[in-house]
Design an enzyme around this catalytic site. Structure first.
Site, PDB file in Angstrom:
ATOM      1  N   ALA A 151      59.252  -6.850  71.206  1.00 43.61           N
ATOM      2  CA  ALA A 151      58.074  -7.709  71.207  1.00 43.61           C
ATOM      3  C   ALA A 151      58.153  -8.776  70.123  1.00 43.61           C
ATOM      4  O   ALA A 151      57.782  -9.936  70.350  1.00 43.61           O
ATOM      5  CB  ALA A 151      56.808  -6.864  71.031  1.00 43.61           C
ATOM      6  N   GLU A 170      62.241  -7.953  59.354  1.00 40.30           N
ATOM      7  CA  GLU A 170      62.592  -6.637  59.887  1.00 40.30           C
ATOM      8  C   GLU A 170      62.970  -5.729  58.729  1.00 40.30           C
ATOM      9  O   GLU A 170      63.792  -6.088  57.898  1.00 40.30           O
ATOM     10  CB  GLU A 170      63.752  -6.768  60.865  1.00 40.30           C
ATOM     11  CG  GLU A 170      64.447  -5.486  61.237  1.00 40.30           C
ATOM     12  CD  GLU A 170      63.515  -4.468  61.885  1.00 40.30           C
ATOM     13  OE1 GLU A 170      63.644  -3.271  61.574  1.00 40.30           O
ATOM     14  OE2 GLU A 170      62.637  -4.878  62.696  1.00 40.30           O
ATOM     15  N   ARG A 421      55.845  11.053  83.853  1.00 42.31           N
ATOM     16  CA  ARG A 421      56.570  11.603  82.711  1.00 42.31           C
ATOM     17  C   ARG A 421      55.818  12.750  82.048  1.00 42.31           C
ATOM     18  O   ARG A 421      56.425  13.741  81.617  1.00 42.31           O
ATOM     19  CB  ARG A 421      56.847  10.493  81.706  1.00 42.31           C
ATOM     20  CG  ARG A 421      57.860   9.485  82.224  1.00 42.31           C
ATOM     21  CD  ARG A 421      58.061   8.319  81.297  1.00 42.31           C
ATOM     22  NE  ARG A 421      59.279   7.589  81.649  1.00 42.31           N
ATOM     23  CZ  ARG A 421      59.771   6.579  80.945  1.00 42.31           C
ATOM     24  NH1 ARG A 421      59.147   6.169  79.847  1.00 42.31           N
ATOM     25  NH2 ARG A 421      60.877   5.981  81.324  1.00 42.31           N
ATOM     26  N   GLU A 560      54.464  -1.891  71.066  1.00 43.17           N
ATOM     27  CA  GLU A 560      53.993  -0.519  70.928  1.00 43.17           C
ATOM     28  C   GLU A 560      52.973  -0.324  69.819  1.00 43.17           C
ATOM     29  O   GLU A 560      52.291   0.703  69.781  1.00 43.17           O
ATOM     30  CB  GLU A 560      55.198   0.406  70.697  1.00 43.17           C
ATOM     31  CG  GLU A 560      54.916   1.858  70.973  1.00 43.17           C
ATOM     32  CD  GLU A 560      56.159   2.733  70.893  1.00 43.17           C
ATOM     33  OE1 GLU A 560      56.010   3.963  70.815  1.00 43.17           O
ATOM     34  OE2 GLU A 560      57.283   2.183  70.913  1.00 43.17           O
TER      35      GLU A 560
END
Length: 594
Positions: A151, A170, A421, A560
């Site tokens: 993302a 990061e 799942r 997420e």
């Protein structure tokens, strides 16, 4: 990647090496020569060659491995150089590729031992000097992105395409986050196309299955954005040179054959595409080993990020327009998992995760002072497909849902292998030792050299001891220690339903070919934490909301770290779609902010 700001630490380790040799009193310390050692990485055996002079480790070279390109690169590049610089092997692993790092260290230790080196004595030397601290950094760009996973990279690239200058930070030594470790499947429907018609698929069906597959807990407006813009995301990736294999397939828990498979293994194709764009365009930069610590807020608006560099130096990043938060989930944070878990028997430390070690939910501490609103944090997804040792999805021998079955330690099937799942994983929790075998045959691997979604062949997995191969069902049953009559009955029943395309006792309807062509293969799997569907509340423009229900000015979020899209259960293949669709929206809106 020429524009990446790597913060280098060589002076301190070189000083440590010199102190070590001085403390040893000079003279010959090693038996000169070239030695070979072997370790075990994610892809099995990894071999290094170590060259010794009489006084030092001259070089360490990885000569053979089957690690996944893109994921393992930082470890293969840096760990050998760090061993030579430090003249020792008890080094920190590199975040995001820790297994490969350990394999290189293990192999180097083996090579040194073969040369008669006392590893404990070698590593006993300590650096008494303080680490050289890099200078503090202050930078400004139109858009600051926190997190260089799927993302975050999509947001950064899109913002730059929209005319903004961008800095992406990061905390680990590589880009990729959880996305680069995924199987690469991306759900998208090209409405009205021949592929969609052949699959009897549509954007409307994708929406319906996503909404209902999440127990109708997902925000309908967000789901519409996801499914309506999925194919545009594929076209966007293709416009930058990303390649996909022809056709579509059904990924585990995807419910329908609408997943697109990149040509490059796992999630590496996304980052080859993003990195290629970054390397060829001005005004966009990635800073690795740079961890976001807090937001800079002025007059109620988020205007930047305070971060920490690799050596502990301060990194202050100001945003002229907006900040995008894309730090991923908290699948590796056991404390948070247990705090929010309401569904699973346990999410303690005994349950592994597919996610990289960096998926620790750091952003949630950053969000607290902003009183950001969190939604559906209890929605935590597990997969029944974890490696028994690491929890990783690597070693998952399956090619697609239609051509494999699951059996427990008794050799019996226990669930519809094409189900959601959460349904499959909960069923696995009720099997002996929470343990199962995936069973398939040579319809999937005609030669054994074909690659799965993780760039591994059946032959490689068998050679590494991570899968079993047999020329008959009886031989396979013996190899995996299950009753042969049970395994044969399971396969016979499955093959019967393949032939008549009827629903079986478990409700399964997804079939392709029978499992009847030797050699047969099996690989073990256990439950593993895969995705945290809860997170910060956003709207269709990726604006972040506080607990009063108001937009936090200047802040956007995607991926997420957000909640409310997937509901109680995420369809397989929807996560990568999420990163592309909402990453692009966050980047566009941050770039357009005033």
């Amino acid at each position: 990647m020429k524009k990446f700001a790597f913060l280098k630490r060589t002076a301190a380790v070189m000083l440590a090496a010199s102190l070590f040799f001085v403390s040893c009193g000079g003279g010959s310390k090693f038996k000169a020569g070239t030695y070979t050692g072997e370790g075990t990485g994610m892809g099995g055996a990894l071999t290094v060659q170590v060259k010794l002079s009489g006084s030092k480790i001259e070089s360490v070279t990885v000569t053979k491995h089957n690690e996944t390109p893109g994921i393992s690169d930082p470890a293969i590049e840096k760990i050998p150089a760090q061993i030579v610089a430090a003249q020792k092997t008890n080094l920190d692993v590199i975040g995001g590729c820790s297994i490969t790092s350990r394999a290189i260290i293990q192999a180097t230790d083996a090579a040194l031992k073969s040369a008669g080196v006392d590893i404990e004595k070698l590593n006993a030397a300590t650096d008494s000097s303080a680490e050289t601290k890099a200078a503090d950094v202050e930078k400004t760009a139109d858009v600051i992105v926190v997190g260089a996973g799927g993302a975050g990279m999509a947001a950064g690239v899109q913002a730059n395409q929209d005319g903004a200058t961008v800095i992406i930070i990061e905390k680990t030594a590589r880009v990729g986050g959880d996305t680069i470790m995924a199987g690469g499947a991306l759900n998208a429907v090209d409405d009205g196309s021949e592929t969609a018609k052949a699959n009897k698929d549509s954007v409307a069906l994708h929406y319906k299955q996503t909404y209902e597959g999440g127990d109708k807990q997902g925000d309908p407006a967000l789901i519409h954005v996801l499914t309506d813009n999925a194919w545009k995301g594929v076209e966007w990736l293709k416009s930058m040179g990303m390649e996909f294999k022809p056709g579509t397939f059904t990924v585990t828990g995807g419910l329908w054959p609408r997943a697109h498979k990149p040509v490059d293994p796992v999630g590496t194709g996304f980052f080859k595409t993003y990195n290629r764009y970054i390397d060829s365009h001005e005004g966009i930069e990635v800073m690795l080993n740079t961890k976001g610590e807090s937001f800079i807020v002025e007059n109620g608006k988020v205007v930047g990020v305070n971060a920490i560099g690799e050596t502990g130096n301060k990194v202050t990043l100001r945003a002229n327009k907006g900040v995008v938060l894309a730090t991923g989930g908290f699948a590796r944070n056991v404390e948070m998992r247990e705090k929010y878990n309401k569904q699973w028997p346990t999410l303690g430390a005994n349950i592994p995760s597919t996610n990289p070690p960096s998926s620790t939910g750091d952003a949630f501490a950053m969000l607290e002072p902003l009183h950001a609103q969190l939604v559906q944090m209890e929605n935590i997804q597990l997969l029944p497909l974890g490696d028994p040792e690491t929890g990783s999805l690597s070693g998952n021998i399956e090619m697609d849902v239609e051509r494999r079955i699951f059996v427990n330690k008794n050799g019996d099937r226990f669930v519809d292998e094409g189900a959601r799942r959460d349904v499959m994983t909960m069923a696995l929790f009720h099997q002996p030792d929470n343990y199962m075998w995936i069973v398939l045959d040579s319809h999937c691997y005609p030669t054994g050299d074909e690659k799965n979604n993780f760039n591994e062949s059946a032959n490689e997995l068998v050679a590494a001891g991570r899968a079993v191969k047999a020329n008959s069902v009886e031989e396979l049953a013996k190899a995996i220690n299950v009753p042969a009559d049970h395994l044969k009955a399971a396969l016979d029943d499955f093959n019967k339903h393949v032939a008549d395309k009827s629903k079986d006792a478990f409700g399964r309807t997804l079939y392709s070919t029978p499992i009847d062509k030797p050699p047969f293969y099996a690989a073990p799997r256990v439950p593993t934490v895969h995705h945290t569907m809860g997170g910060v509340k956003i709207d269709t423009g990726c604006h972040v909301y506080n607990t009063d229900g108001k937009i936090i000015p200047g802040l956007y979020a995607a991926g997420e770290v957000t909640g409310g899209i997937h509901g109680a259960n995420r369809l397989g293949g929807n996560a990568l779609t999420d990163t592309v669709v909402f990453g692009r929206i966050a980047g566009t809106n941050a770039a357009a902010a005033k």
